[in-house]
Design an enzyme around this catalytic site. Sequence first.
Site, PDB file in Angstrom:
ATOM      1  N   LYS A   1      -0.018   3.942  -0.671  1.00  0.00           N
ATOM      2  CA  LYS A   1      -0.717   5.423   0.656  1.00  0.00           C
ATOM      3  C   LYS A   1      -0.199   6.634  -0.953  1.00  0.00           C
ATOM      4  O   LYS A   1      -0.090   6.388  -1.796  1.00  0.00           O
ATOM      5  CB  LYS A   1      -0.125   5.821   0.928  1.00  0.00           C
ATOM      6  CG  LYS A   1      -0.440   4.182   2.168  1.00  0.00           C
ATOM      7  CD  LYS A   1       0.267   4.527   4.225  1.00  0.00           C
ATOM      8  CE  LYS A   1      -0.074   3.033   4.520  1.00  0.00           C
ATOM      9  NZ  LYS A   1      -0.399   3.513   6.347  1.00  0.00           N
TER      10      LYS A   1
ATOM     11  N   HIS B   1      -9.419   1.048   5.210  1.00  0.00           N
ATOM     12  CA  HIS B   1      -8.385   1.185   6.075  1.00  0.00           C
ATOM     13  C   HIS B   1      -8.508   2.164   6.913  1.00  0.00           C
ATOM     14  O   HIS B   1      -9.178   3.122   6.685  1.00  0.00           O
ATOM     15  CB  HIS B   1      -7.342   1.767   4.856  1.00  0.00           C
ATOM     16  CG  HIS B   1      -6.106   2.070   5.606  1.00  0.00           C
ATOM     17  ND1 HIS B   1      -4.978   2.790   6.241  1.00  0.00           N
ATOM     18  CD2 HIS B   1      -4.277   0.941   4.714  1.00  0.00           C
ATOM     19  CE1 HIS B   1      -3.780   2.405   6.826  1.00  0.00           C
ATOM     20  NE2 HIS B   1      -3.486   1.730   5.635  1.00  0.00           N
TER      21      HIS B   1
ATOM     22  N   SER C   1       3.496  -1.844  10.379  1.00  0.00           N
ATOM     23  CA  SER C   1       5.409  -1.646  10.386  1.00  0.00           C
ATOM     24  C   SER C   1       5.895  -3.402  10.300  1.00  0.00           C
ATOM     25  O   SER C   1       6.733  -3.441  10.145  1.00  0.00           O
ATOM     26  CB  SER C   1       5.532  -1.415  12.031  1.00  0.00           C
ATOM     27  OG  SER C   1       5.245  -0.160  12.551  1.00  0.00           O
TER      28      SER C   1
ATOM     29  N   ASN D   1       0.809  -1.715   0.068  1.00  0.00           N
ATOM     30  CA  ASN D   1      -0.033   0.109   0.682  1.00  0.00           C
ATOM     31  C   ASN D   1       0.888   1.537  -0.026  1.00  0.00           C
ATOM     32  O   ASN D   1       0.957   1.967   0.698  1.00  0.00           O
ATOM     33  CB  ASN D   1      -0.504   0.013   1.374  1.00  0.00           C
ATOM     34  CG  ASN D   1      -1.908   0.987   1.603  1.00  0.00           C
ATOM     35  OD1 ASN D   1      -1.749   2.074   0.467  1.00  0.00           O
ATOM     36  ND2 ASN D   1      -1.999   1.329   2.421  1.00  0.00           N
TER      37      ASN D   1
ATOM     38  N   GLY E   1       2.111   3.388  10.551  1.00  0.00           N
ATOM     39  CA  GLY E   1       3.554   3.580  10.388  1.00  0.00           C
ATOM     40  C   GLY E   1       4.075   4.074  12.164  1.00  0.00           C
ATOM     41  O   GLY E   1       5.147   4.958  12.212  1.00  0.00           O
TER      42      GLY E   1
ATOM     43  N   GLU F   1      -4.998  -4.767  10.631  1.00  0.00           N
ATOM     44  CA  GLU F   1      -4.184  -3.657  11.027  1.00  0.00           C
ATOM     45  C   GLU F   1      -4.383  -3.073  11.733  1.00  0.00           C
ATOM     46  O   GLU F   1      -5.343  -2.091  12.313  1.00  0.00           O
ATOM     47  CB  GLU F   1      -4.049  -2.991   9.625  1.00  0.00           C
ATOM     48  CG  GLU F   1      -3.650  -3.156   8.352  1.00  0.00           C
ATOM     49  CD  GLU F   1      -3.453  -2.620   7.271  1.00  0.00           C
ATOM     50  OE1 GLU F   1      -2.241  -2.588   6.209  1.00  0.00           O
ATOM     51  OE2 GLU F   1      -3.885  -1.117   7.075  1.00  0.00           O
TER      52      GLU F   1
ATOM     53  N   GLU G   1      -6.714   4.887   7.690  1.00  0.00           N
ATOM     54  CA  GLU G   1      -7.086   5.945   7.212  1.00  0.00           C
ATOM     55  C   GLU G   1      -7.687   6.900   7.180  1.00  0.00           C
ATOM     56  O   GLU G   1      -8.053   7.649   7.353  1.00  0.00           O
ATOM     57  CB  GLU G   1      -5.552   6.196   6.887  1.00  0.00           C
ATOM     58  CG  GLU G   1      -4.065   6.186   7.146  1.00  0.00           C
ATOM     59  CD  GLU G   1      -2.705   5.076   6.797  1.00  0.00           C
ATOM     60  OE1 GLU G   1      -2.752   5.629   5.699  1.00  0.00           O
ATOM     61  OE2 GLU G   1      -1.636   4.681   7.662  1.00  0.00           O
TER      62      GLU G   1
HETATM   63  P1  13P Z   1       2.705   0.592   7.360  1.00  0.00           P
HETATM   64  O1  13P Z   1       3.476  -1.190   6.967  1.00  0.00           O
HETATM   65  O2  13P Z   1       3.885   2.186   7.407  1.00  0.00           O
HETATM   66  O3  13P Z   1       3.309   1.030   9.503  1.00  0.00           O
HETATM   67  O4  13P Z   1       1.643   0.792   7.238  1.00  0.00           O
HETATM   68  C1  13P Z   1       0.817  -0.639   7.281  1.00  0.00           C
HETATM   69  C2  13P Z   1      -0.480  -0.295   6.479  1.00  0.00           C
HETATM   70  O5  13P Z   1      -1.010   0.441   6.675  1.00  0.00           O
HETATM   71  C3  13P Z   1      -0.369  -0.782   5.704  1.00  0.00           C
HETATM   72  O6  13P Z   1      -1.929  -0.514   4.373  1.00  0.00           O
END
Ligand code: 13P
Length: 253
Positions: A11, A98, A216, A9, A176, A170, A100
């Site tokens: 983003k 997601h 992560s 992803n 992150g 997740e 976010e």
């Molecule tokens: P990170 O791997 O940067 O923690 O993000 C995970 C994520 O949100 C994948 O959709």
Amino acid sequence: MRKKIIAANWKMNKTINESIHLVEETLSLLPADHPRDAVVILCPPFISLAKVSEALQNNKKIFSGAQNCHWENFGAYTGEISAAMIKSAGAGYVILGHSERRQYFNETNEQLAQKANTVLSEGLIPIFCCGEPLNIRESNTHFELLQEQITKGLFHLMEDEFRHVIIAYEPVWAIGTGKVASEEQAQEMHEFIRHLIRKQYGEEVAGLTPIIYGGSMKPSNARGLLSQPDVDGGLIGGASLEAADFVEIIKAV
Ligand code: 13P
């Protein structure tokens, strides 16, 4: 045997040129015999999706996906993108719900249920995200929250529709932050999700549904997480922006 899935992803990162460069770099680092058992999915920003799909056209094990879509197929929704458009860009997968998007764009379980319908009706595969924020884990109500997200977002589907779904667990506190869930925490939640699926759709479907972990994940922790019996892959954010790291994770399957 259910499939192993490693999804990237990206983003809101990478311009069109940068996206193509990252695809080429990723492909060049993958040894010819990889990914052996894993389906690899790259989810760039919408603007790069058609180009990335084109770059992956002759590849049998690496596919493209979108990071979101609207619940209608067309109409007066300025700035939005539909599942039909995603399909026309050559993608096969769509990340839904997601954290976010739930957090910054107020996506609800009800909207996600509609999005799952649209995605499936276009023949695309949803990667449905669920996971608890830190305060929910600290108050020990994370099982209830997960149950609500999955029940409201997915369990209206008929069994033959649900068979196409990929679930991504997740934990929001691990996204992150560099703070990864322990192997035991990941396994516990994945087992719980599979238990919910078993109750709703039965043993066979529960056994076939891929449940992947995100938060992560990186080369140093991928092997341990991926070796858990109910962890069927990863949804990778930050580490997928570095081709070498992402390929190391693929090799950990
Ligand atoms: P990170 O791997 O940067 O923690 O993000 C995970 C994520 O949100 C994948 O959709």
